[in-house]
Design a protein around this motif. Structure first.
Motif, PDB file in Angstrom:
ATOM      1  N   GLU A   1      -8.925  40.127  24.732  1.00  0.00           N
ATOM      2  CA  GLU A   1     -10.084  40.727  25.216  1.00  0.00           C
ATOM      3  C   GLU A   1      -9.914  40.961  26.706  1.00  0.00           C
TER       4      GLU A   1
ATOM      5  N   SER B   1     -20.504  38.073  24.243  1.00  0.00           N
ATOM      6  CA  SER B   1     -20.269  37.756  22.893  1.00  0.00           C
ATOM      7  C   SER B   1     -20.973  36.714  22.153  1.00  0.00           C
TER       8      SER B   1
ATOM      9  N   VAL C   1     -15.245  30.239  24.427  1.00  0.00           N
ATOM     10  CA  VAL C   1     -14.561  30.262  23.076  1.00  0.00           C
ATOM     11  C   VAL C   1     -15.332  29.732  22.030  1.00  0.00           C
TER      12      VAL C   1
ATOM     13  N   ARG D   1      -9.747  36.005  22.421  1.00  0.00           N
ATOM     14  CA  ARG D   1     -10.604  36.029  23.762  1.00  0.00           C
ATOM     15  C   ARG D   1      -9.556  36.316  24.941  1.00  0.00           C
TER      16      ARG D   1
END
Length: 378
Positions: free
Chosen positions: A127, A341, A107, A124
């Motif tokens: 997701e 990511s 994160v 997150r």
């Protein structure tokens, strides 16, 4: 003395001189009774630490990393589970879930306080839930560099998603948020007594804090090979994570000066704020909090400016450090677990951040030299 004589980045010798008599007395007591593992000093330390931070229970362990591992073992976190944590922190936070078979989910952090970003955390978690490959199980908030994370927001997100909340307090024992010392904001709090920490031992050490008597008993079992009421009753798979009595003795002695040292760190940090704030980006304070100031980190415009500043300060006898030169999601050890990511804030901080000396034995002359050197290079 030359004005370029090196300033210590950390001065454990000066600290030791201030507590020498009490330290010697406590170490001699251990050498006399010879209970070197979990001796009486360990129980005394656990009570003192719990009282200091306002937690109901403290369980001392062999390191901050082991504290994190025991907390996750107690929740049976493992294969198929997702553990959410900041990308901009030390590797121990991420390696523990990986060792247990779980997957660290990285994160991003706040660009000013460097603490985990609650908004991005919520994204997150959503997701991972939508992907359906992993089961969200825990959040590890790191109180980075001495300041507290946003525990009110983290608690809200954890409760809304059924996540176990862990406070990685390794760098920030002694900090407070909204008038309360850190130690009871999460479901479990893990701290470290590595020698460079604001409260550091003369070797590895750590502790777990919990409000639950049942969890405290479980943590004690897990730290000692999963034993039950006797040494040879094995109730579960545990580990060897005990604190030795000599380290407890050192920490008890250091606790006698710890409040004064926190005040000295705060005084130095405020001087840095006032003198450097118009020349470089200084840390933004977390609202309604106090910091343990384990690290005081400034931000430069880019990597080249950071390199110039670090080199120039080195020539003037001012040591610096980079925490951290690469965020965790870009580390080779975690490439197989990261979902790809981009975490732009963490990536930017890694190129721009530079830590200045901050410890209670810096003199006013030292601080003046440091500030002058930074201003000359800015």
């Amino acid at each position: 003395m030359s004005t370029t004589a090196p300033i210590p980045f950390l001065d454990l010798k000066a600290q030791q001189a201030r507590i020498a008599d009490d330290l010697r007395r406590r170490i001699d007591a251990v050498l006399k009774h010879c209970q070197f593992i979990l001796g009486p000093e360990v129980q005394e330390l656990e009570a003192a630490l719990a009282q200091f931070c306002g937690a109901r229970h403290c369980v001392s362990v062999s390191s901050g990393t082991d504290a994190l591992q025991i907390a996750m073992m107690a929740e049976e976190i493992g294969r198929g589970d997702a553990v959410f944590l900041p990308a901009f922190t030390y590797t121990a936070t991420a390696e523990v879930p990986l060792v247990l078979g779980a997957t660290p989910v990285f994160v991003d952090v706040d660009p000013h306080t460097f603490q985990i970003d609650p908004r991005h955390l919520a994204e997150r978690v959503a997701e991972v839930k939508a992907a359906g490959r992993l089961t969200p199980r825990a959040v590890v908030g790191v109180d980075l560099f001495g300041q507290p994370a946003d525990w009110v927001s983290l608690r809200s997100i954890a409760d809304a998603n059924g996540l176990f909340l862990i406070d990685d307090l390794a760098q920030s024992f002694g900090a407070s948020l909204h008038g309360a010392m850190l130690g009871s904001q999460a479901d479990a709090t893990a701290t470290s007594f590595f020698p460079s920490k604001p409260l550091g031992a003369y070797g590895d050490g750590g502790a777990l804090f919990t409000e639950s008597a049942e969890k405290a008993d479980l943590y004690r079992s897990l730290r000692t090979h999963g034993e039950g009421k006797t040494r040879y009753e094995v109730l579960r798979t545990g580990m060897n994570g005990r604190l030795d009595s000599l380290q407890a003795a050192v920490l008890l002695s250091k606790l006698t000066v710890f409040p004064a040292e926190l005040e000295a760190r705060e005084r130095i940090a405020r001087t840095y704020d006032q003198r450097l704030g118009n020349a470089v980006a200084v840390p933004r304070r977390v609202p309604d909090s106090t910091s343990a100031w384990a690290i005081y980190a400034i931000l430069l415009p880019d990597e080249a400016a950071r390199d110039r500043m670090q080199g120039g300060l080195r020539e003037q006898g001012v040591p610096t450090a980079i925490y951290y030169p690469r965020p965790l999601h870009l580390q080779p050890a975690y490439s197989g677990q990261h979902d790809g990511s981009r975490l732009p804030v963490s990536e930017s901080l890694a190129k721009r951040i530079l830590a200045l000396p901050i410890h209670p034995d810096l003199t006013d002359q030292d601080v003046d030299r440091i500030c002058g050197a930074v201003l000359a290079m800015a």
